[in-house]
Design a protein around this motif. Structure first.
Motif, short mmCIF file in Angstrom:
data_model
loop_
_atom_site.label_atom_id
_atom_site.label_comp_id
_atom_site.label_asym_id
_atom_site.label_seq_id
_atom_site.Cartn_x
_atom_site.Cartn_y
_atom_site.Cartn_z
N ARG A 166 0.79 -1.23 0.00
CA ARG A 166 0.00 0.00 0.00
C ARG A 166 0.82 1.28 0.00
O ARG A 166 0.26 2.37 -0.14
CB ARG A 166 -0.92 0.04 1.23
CG ARG A 166 -1.91 -1.08 1.30
CD ARG A 166 -2.83 -0.94 2.49
NE ARG A 166 -2.07 -0.98 3.74
CZ ARG A 166 -2.53 -0.58 4.92
NH1 ARG A 166 -3.74 -0.07 5.00
NH2 ARG A 166 -1.79 -0.67 6.00
N LEU A 167 2.13 1.18 0.19
CA LEU A 167 2.94 2.36 0.45
C LEU A 167 4.19 2.43 -0.42
O LEU A 167 4.68 1.40 -0.90
CB LEU A 167 3.41 2.37 1.92
CG LEU A 167 2.35 2.26 3.00
CD1 LEU A 167 3.01 2.04 4.35
CD2 LEU A 167 1.47 3.50 3.01
N LEU A 168 4.71 3.63 -0.54
CA LEU A 168 6.06 3.87 -1.03
C LEU A 168 6.84 4.50 0.12
O LEU A 168 6.34 5.41 0.78
CB LEU A 168 6.07 4.83 -2.22
CG LEU A 168 5.30 4.42 -3.46
CD1 LEU A 168 5.34 5.54 -4.50
CD2 LEU A 168 5.85 3.13 -4.03
N LEU A 169 8.04 4.03 0.35
CA LEU A 169 8.94 4.62 1.34
C LEU A 169 10.08 5.24 0.55
O LEU A 169 11.02 4.55 0.15
CB LEU A 169 9.45 3.56 2.33
CG LEU A 169 8.37 2.72 3.01
CD1 LEU A 169 9.01 1.68 3.92
CD2 LEU A 169 7.38 3.58 3.76
N ARG A 170 9.96 6.53 0.28
CA ARG A 170 10.87 7.21 -0.63
C ARG A 170 11.87 8.07 0.14
O ARG A 170 11.48 8.89 0.97
CB ARG A 170 10.09 8.09 -1.60
CG ARG A 170 10.99 8.78 -2.63
CD ARG A 170 10.21 9.53 -3.67
NE ARG A 170 9.35 8.60 -4.41
CZ ARG A 170 8.15 8.94 -4.89
NH1 ARG A 170 7.68 10.15 -4.73
NH2 ARG A 170 7.44 8.06 -5.54
N LEU A 171 13.15 7.86 -0.17
CA LEU A 171 14.19 8.70 0.44
C LEU A 171 13.91 10.17 0.16
O LEU A 171 13.51 10.54 -0.95
CB LEU A 171 15.56 8.35 -0.12
CG LEU A 171 16.30 7.20 0.53
CD1 LEU A 171 17.57 6.88 -0.25
CD2 LEU A 171 16.63 7.49 1.97
N ILE A 172 14.12 10.99 1.16
CA ILE A 172 13.99 12.43 1.00
C ILE A 172 15.39 12.96 0.77
O ILE A 172 16.23 12.93 1.68
CB ILE A 172 13.34 13.06 2.25
CG1 ILE A 172 11.96 12.45 2.47
CG2 ILE A 172 13.27 14.57 2.11
CD1 ILE A 172 11.30 12.85 3.77
N ASP A 173 15.67 13.42 -0.44
CA ASP A 173 17.03 13.86 -0.75
C ASP A 173 17.33 15.19 -0.05
O ASP A 173 16.46 15.85 0.52
CB ASP A 173 17.28 13.93 -2.25
CG ASP A 173 16.50 15.01 -2.97
OD1 ASP A 173 16.11 16.02 -2.36
OD2 ASP A 173 16.29 14.84 -4.19
N GLY B 197 -2.81 0.75 10.06
CA GLY B 197 -1.76 -0.24 9.80
C GLY B 197 -0.60 0.26 8.96
O GLY B 197 0.29 -0.51 8.63
N TYR B 198 -0.58 1.56 8.65
CA TYR B 198 0.51 2.08 7.81
C TYR B 198 1.86 2.02 8.53
O TYR B 198 2.87 1.68 7.91
CB TYR B 198 0.22 3.52 7.38
CG TYR B 198 -0.98 3.69 6.49
CD1 TYR B 198 -1.22 2.84 5.41
CD2 TYR B 198 -1.89 4.72 6.71
CE1 TYR B 198 -2.32 3.00 4.58
CE2 TYR B 198 -2.99 4.90 5.89
CZ TYR B 198 -3.21 4.04 4.83
OH TYR B 198 -4.30 4.22 4.02
N ALA B 199 1.88 2.35 9.80
CA ALA B 199 3.15 2.32 10.54
C ALA B 199 3.70 0.90 10.60
O ALA B 199 4.89 0.68 10.38
CB ALA B 199 2.98 2.90 11.95
N THR B 200 2.84 -0.07 10.87
CA THR B 200 3.28 -1.47 10.92
C THR B 200 3.86 -1.89 9.57
O THR B 200 4.93 -2.51 9.51
CB THR B 200 2.10 -2.39 11.29
OG1 THR B 200 1.62 -2.00 12.59
CG2 THR B 200 2.51 -3.84 11.31
N GLU B 201 3.18 -1.53 8.49
CA GLU B 201 3.65 -1.90 7.15
C GLU B 201 4.99 -1.24 6.84
O GLU B 201 5.90 -1.89 6.31
CB GLU B 201 2.59 -1.47 6.13
CG GLU B 201 2.82 -2.00 4.75
CD GLU B 201 1.62 -1.76 3.84
OE1 GLU B 201 1.86 -1.55 2.63
OE2 GLU B 201 0.47 -1.78 4.30
N ALA B 202 5.14 0.03 7.21
CA ALA B 202 6.39 0.75 6.95
C ALA B 202 7.53 0.19 7.78
O ALA B 202 8.64 -0.03 7.26
CB ALA B 202 6.20 2.25 7.22
N VAL B 203 7.30 -0.06 9.05
CA VAL B 203 8.35 -0.59 9.93
C VAL B 203 8.80 -1.97 9.44
O VAL B 203 10.00 -2.25 9.36
CB VAL B 203 7.87 -0.63 11.40
CG1 VAL B 203 8.81 -1.47 12.27
CG2 VAL B 203 7.74 0.79 11.96
#
Length: 183
Positions: free
Chosen positions: A12-19, A119-125
């Protein structure tokens, strides 16, 4: 979990580096420019994390190899909106966590208020821990949580973390330290 050089993809998510350029815009309070750079809408809740971005920029100045471990935007790709932030505090094995074992990394996360309890935090972690294990062989993870943060305490407990310490943080006050060793 899929990964490109700067993005981890979950169901459900993208975890994108913040440049660095986007981080500088965020530090200047220019969320519109930062959002344009990242291709997302950034909620004003992000302004509450000014100190986190200052810390991250300092880490990158001191250690350019910190980059893949630094702040990532938690993004809902269909809406193109940033809903939170996740990052490792350092590259793995900083001296300050040796008491909890070698081959360890400490992380922190936050999901903005309007997106919590889904559940977004769980998915990201889980995705960040999987990424660190698959890419770098990291199997020990630390998280420090305020004893008043019941939602994070529940999340950390549900993910199999065990309380190993209590510390007084100069910025955040009393924190409980939790450790998880992935098998």
């Amino acid at each position: 979990m899929k990964e490109t050089s700067d993005t981890i993809t979950t169901p459900r998510l993208l975890l994108r580096l913040i440049d660095s350029e986007a981080a500088e815009a965020i530090l200047a309070g220019d969320l519109q420019t930062a959002g344009q750079m990242m291709g997302v809408t950034i909620n004003e809740d992000l302004l509450d994390y000014h100190n986190s971005f200052k810390y991250g920029q300092k880490q990158l100045e001191d250690d350019p190899l910190y980059s893949p471990w630094s702040a990532r935007a938690i993004i809902l790709p269909d809406e193109k909106v940033m809903i939170g932030l996740i990052r490792f505090h350092n590259r793995p094995d900083p001296e300050y966590i040796y008491d909890y074992g070698k081959n360890a990394a400490e992380f922190g996360y936050s999901v903005f208020l309007n997106y919590r309890q889904r559940g977004y935090a769980t998915e990201a972690v889980n995705a960040m821990m999987d990424w660190a294990e698959q890419k770098f062989g990291i199997c020990r993870f630390l998280a420090s949580v305020s004893p008043d943060n019941t939602a994070s305490l529940r999340l950390i407990n549900n993910l199999g973390f065990l309380k190993v310490d209590e510390i007084m943080d100069d910025v955040d006050g009393m924190e409980h330290v939790f450790l998880r060793v992935k098998q």
